[in-house]
Design an enzyme around this catalytic site. Structure first.
Site, PDB file in Angstrom:
ATOM      1  N   LEU A  39     -52.559 123.241 121.663  1.00 12.27           N
ATOM      2  CA  LEU A  39     -51.223 122.338 122.330  1.00 12.27           C
ATOM      3  C   LEU A  39     -50.382 123.955 122.914  1.00 12.27           C
ATOM      4  CD1 LEU A  39     -50.915 119.335 120.431  1.00 12.27           C
ATOM      5  CD2 LEU A  39     -52.668 119.503 122.162  1.00 12.27           C
ATOM      6  N   CYS A  40     -50.076 123.533 124.459  1.00 11.09           N
ATOM      7  CA  CYS A  40     -48.709 124.229 125.230  1.00 11.09           C
ATOM      8  C   CYS A  40     -49.146 125.889 124.467  1.00 11.09           C
ATOM      9  CB  CYS A  40     -47.684 123.968 124.316  1.00 11.09           C
ATOM     10  SG  CYS A  40     -46.859 124.573 125.678  1.00 11.09           S
ATOM     11  N   THR A  41     -48.228 126.304 123.582  1.00  5.38           N
ATOM     12  CA  THR A  41     -48.710 128.275 123.245  1.00  5.38           C
ATOM     13  C   THR A  41     -49.391 128.006 122.136  1.00  5.38           C
ATOM     14  OG1 THR A  41     -46.568 127.909 122.110  1.00  5.38           O
ATOM     15  CG2 THR A  41     -46.203 128.868 124.050  1.00  5.38           C
TER      16      THR A  41
END
Length: 314
Positions: free
Chosen positions: A101-103
């Site tokens: 998720l995301c970074t």
């Protein structure tokens, strides 16, 4: 139960950690939870977060052993703990489904799990990911990427989209959409939709096209032209098109096609209807059109899609 391990890597945002609990915690089969979700980290205990309250994570990385899905969350693009990287490598080698998720995409990249694969992350850090990991095919303008065993998402709301996509893969469109409704978020969006939309703030009160989109969703089986949508919204076709792009990142007709293919997928997954009937109910015309658009979206013919994902309603 399907075991999910959330590998938390600092720095992390508490919102990102909460997303899987919100989505997967709402999935039940025959009244029982489908997912057993546990957050774990290299150094259990109080974990500081960026922009939110600290988290207490009691489980070490051993909690990821044997999980069917392992999701990397956090890092902010910073180097991850070596033990977290090894945990992810071991999970991938054991055949677990791996996601970020995301970074968290930076964590998967550091573990070597994105080499030669397409992947995404938050649009503001996509160039950094590409520069640090040239073996990764970074796609900065999509919500999420499903590359089979490994999946990645952009930030914030796109992480919700990826988690809903995983629910859809496991349980079908009807269940995923029910979870989305309970969480008061949009139904499962296609991963190829743009992650960054130019409008920085919500439209002024009374100018949103939310009601027009809801009206169109209830009429997908009927012919809908731009003039019909514009008439419902009480605006010109030109203004309608501009505002549609501002609010969804898509033109009105692109948005309609996405929703019609989504409706067809849900019917393929949950019913025994004939292909022509599914095409008609989805507003796609006939079986040939259904085949063309489904192959273009997911790479599978309607029959192959049904064979892979059919789950009759209980």
């Amino acid at each position: 139960m399907h075991r999910i391990a959330l590998v938390v890597v600092t720095p992390v945002m508490s919102f990102d950690v909460s997303i899987p609990y919100m989505v997967f915690g709402g999935v039940e089969v025959d009244g029982a939870p489908l997912y057993d979700l546990r957050a774990c980290t290299a150094e259990p205990g109080i974990v500081p977060t960026a922009g939110g309250p600290d988290l207490f994570i009691p489980h070490g990385l051993g909690a990821a052993r044997g999980a069917e899905t392992v999701i990397a969350v956090g890092s902010g693009g910073e180097p991850a703990h070596p033990d977290a990287l090894e945990t992810l490598r071991e999970a991938a080698a054991a055949g677990a489904r791996i996601a970020s998720l995301c970074t968290g995409a930076f964590v998967l990249a550091q573990a070597g799990l994105l080499d030669g694969r397409p992947a995404t992350t938050h649009w503001a850090l996509a160039a950094t990911l590409a520069a640090r990991h040239p073996a990764v095919e970074v796609r900065p303008d999509v919500l999420y990427v499903d590359d089979g065993q490994v999946l990645t998402s952009a930030g914030a709301a796109a992480a919700i989209d990826l988690c809903l996509h995983l629910v859809r893969l496991d349980c079908g469109a009807a269940t995923a959409n029910a979870v989305a409704r309970a969480a008061v978020v949009s139904p499962v969006r296609p991963g190829g939709q743009a992650q960054y939309i130019e409008t920085p703030m919500p439209p002024e009160r009374g100018t949103s096209l939310t009601e027009t989109r809801a009206w169109a969703l209830a009429r997908l089986d009927r012919p809908l032209a731009l003039k019909d949508l514009a008439a419902h919204a009480g605006t010109s076709v030109r203004t309608l098109t501009r505002r549609f792009r501002e609010e969804t990142g898509l033109s009105p007709l692109q948005w309609l096609l996405h929703r019609r293919v989504d409706r067809a997928r849900e019917l393929l997954e949950s019913t025994e209807l004939a292909m022509d009937e599914i095409a008609w109910r989805s507003g796609l015309g006939g079986a040939d059109s259904l085949r063309k658009h489904l192959v273009g979206r997911v790479g599978l013919t309607p029959r192959a899609y049904r064979a892979s994902f059919h789950r009759p309603e209980r």
